[in-house]
Design a protein around this motif. Sequence first.
Motif, PDB file in Angstrom:
ATOM      1  N   ALA A  74      -0.993   4.761 -42.387  1.00 20.39           N
ATOM      2  CA  ALA A  74       0.457   4.699 -42.220  1.00 20.39           C
ATOM      3  C   ALA A  74       0.886   5.095 -40.816  1.00 20.39           C
ATOM      4  CB  ALA A  74       1.141   5.602 -43.247  1.00 20.39           C
ATOM      5  N   ALA A  75       0.054   5.840 -40.134  1.00 21.25           N
ATOM      6  CA  ALA A  75       0.349   6.205 -38.742  1.00 21.25           C
ATOM      7  C   ALA A  75      -0.187   5.180 -37.763  1.00 21.25           C
ATOM      8  CB  ALA A  75      -0.247   7.574 -38.427  1.00 21.25           C
ATOM      9  N   ASP A  80       1.546  -3.182 -40.261  1.00 23.96           N
ATOM     10  CA  ASP A  80       2.478  -2.738 -41.289  1.00 23.96           C
ATOM     11  C   ASP A  80       3.799  -2.355 -40.638  1.00 23.96           C
ATOM     12  OD1 ASP A  80       3.928  -1.499 -43.278  1.00 23.96           O
ATOM     13  OD2 ASP A  80       2.349  -0.096 -43.858  1.00 23.96           O
ATOM     14  N   GLU A  81       4.875  -3.027 -41.023  1.00 27.43           N
ATOM     15  CA  GLU A  81       6.165  -2.786 -40.398  1.00 27.43           C
ATOM     16  C   GLU A  81       6.675  -1.363 -40.597  1.00 27.43           C
ATOM     17  OE1 GLU A  81       8.977  -5.710 -41.612  1.00 27.43           O
ATOM     18  OE2 GLU A  81       7.818  -7.391 -40.820  1.00 27.43           O
ATOM     19  N   ARG A  87       6.011   0.521 -35.223  1.00 28.64           N
ATOM     20  CA  ARG A  87       7.359   0.802 -34.729  1.00 28.64           C
ATOM     21  C   ARG A  87       7.340   1.225 -33.258  1.00 28.64           C
ATOM     22  NH1 ARG A  87       9.388   5.116 -37.223  1.00 28.64           N
ATOM     23  NH2 ARG A  87       7.677   5.603 -38.634  1.00 28.64           N
ATOM     24  N   LEU A  88       6.309   1.964 -32.870  1.00 28.38           N
ATOM     25  CA  LEU A  88       6.189   2.339 -31.468  1.00 28.38           C
ATOM     26  C   LEU A  88       6.042   1.101 -30.591  1.00 28.38           C
ATOM     27  CD1 LEU A  88       5.749   4.419 -29.176  1.00 28.38           C
ATOM     28  CD2 LEU A  88       3.334   4.478 -29.831  1.00 28.38           C
TER      29      LEU A  88
END
Length: 338
Positions: A74-75, A80-81, A87-88
């Motif tokens: 997840a990090a 994966d949006e 996101r970074l």
Amino acid sequence: MRYGFKLFMAVAGMLVLIFASLGLATCASPSLTRYEETLSSMGTFITVTLYAQSEDTAREAIATAFERIRQIEAAASIFDENAETYRLNQQGMINNPSQDLRTLIELSIEYGELTGGYFDITVQPVLELWEAGLWQESPDIQQQRVAEALKLTGYERILVEQNSISLPVSGMKITLGGIAKGYAADEAIKVLGELGIEHALVNAGGDISALGSKPDGSGWIVELANPDNTAQRVASFVLSDYSVATSGNYERYFDPEKKAHHLLNPHTGYSSSECISVTVITASGALSDTLATAVFVMGPAEGLDFINNTLGVEGLIIDNDRVIHRSSGLAQFEASSD
């Protein structure tokens, strides 16, 4: 991403098969039994093998290890949006990053320095060019576009601050594919140890970390298969509290002629072409993962010199002529041929 020779774990002289569910494999002693489970995560299959006193203990430990791996995914995912790294890359900045993302990026910067920039997580814009079909263009067009994309790279430009991580140049992107699975194997092993497990092996898509030895005191055996004939082994390694990772150029090509692949030289923006495979053993899964990529890019001569002059690192390099190069201390990990 790690695409190397298939790493087979041999236990009690047999290859460990991949099982979809938790299974009882062998009785190690009156009090310890071997259990194993595999799931799909981080774009690969991850297998946890451990010895425990009961099935309930094994189930709890394995479930906790897998949950830890999901947290890291997840990090670290760039696909994966909802993932932080995605996101970074999209926003150029992320506030209040998780400790996993911070650690992964800080380690990547440290290892970038260690390898003289041969490991660089900001190479993603160049990778995207080749993935999009740059290999179909003329050499002049390739050189022009690669030169432009290289302006967006440089791990030393990443800003890691107290409450944020940012990519200061518009268009910069990172990929954690060269470190995340090794880090995940490390963290899974750490979780298992905290739960009282003393004998375990985590295989994160070929990035393998060992916790202790097997209960009988013997090490875990990891076999490196020959890509030209997977029935043959190139080498067998015996591990206890060590990690191993392999990088290879023969499974993921962008072009039909197999000249452009995912192991790019961050200094040139082109695929490295001197090696077929590099295997690295260290006490850290994250470091083994990283150095397998970096040494591959360096090439056999510079790569072997780097390994021999880096404390706590051993390795095996197979060059394009199928010549095998072993580091000076690798013999301590190799299984006897007797």
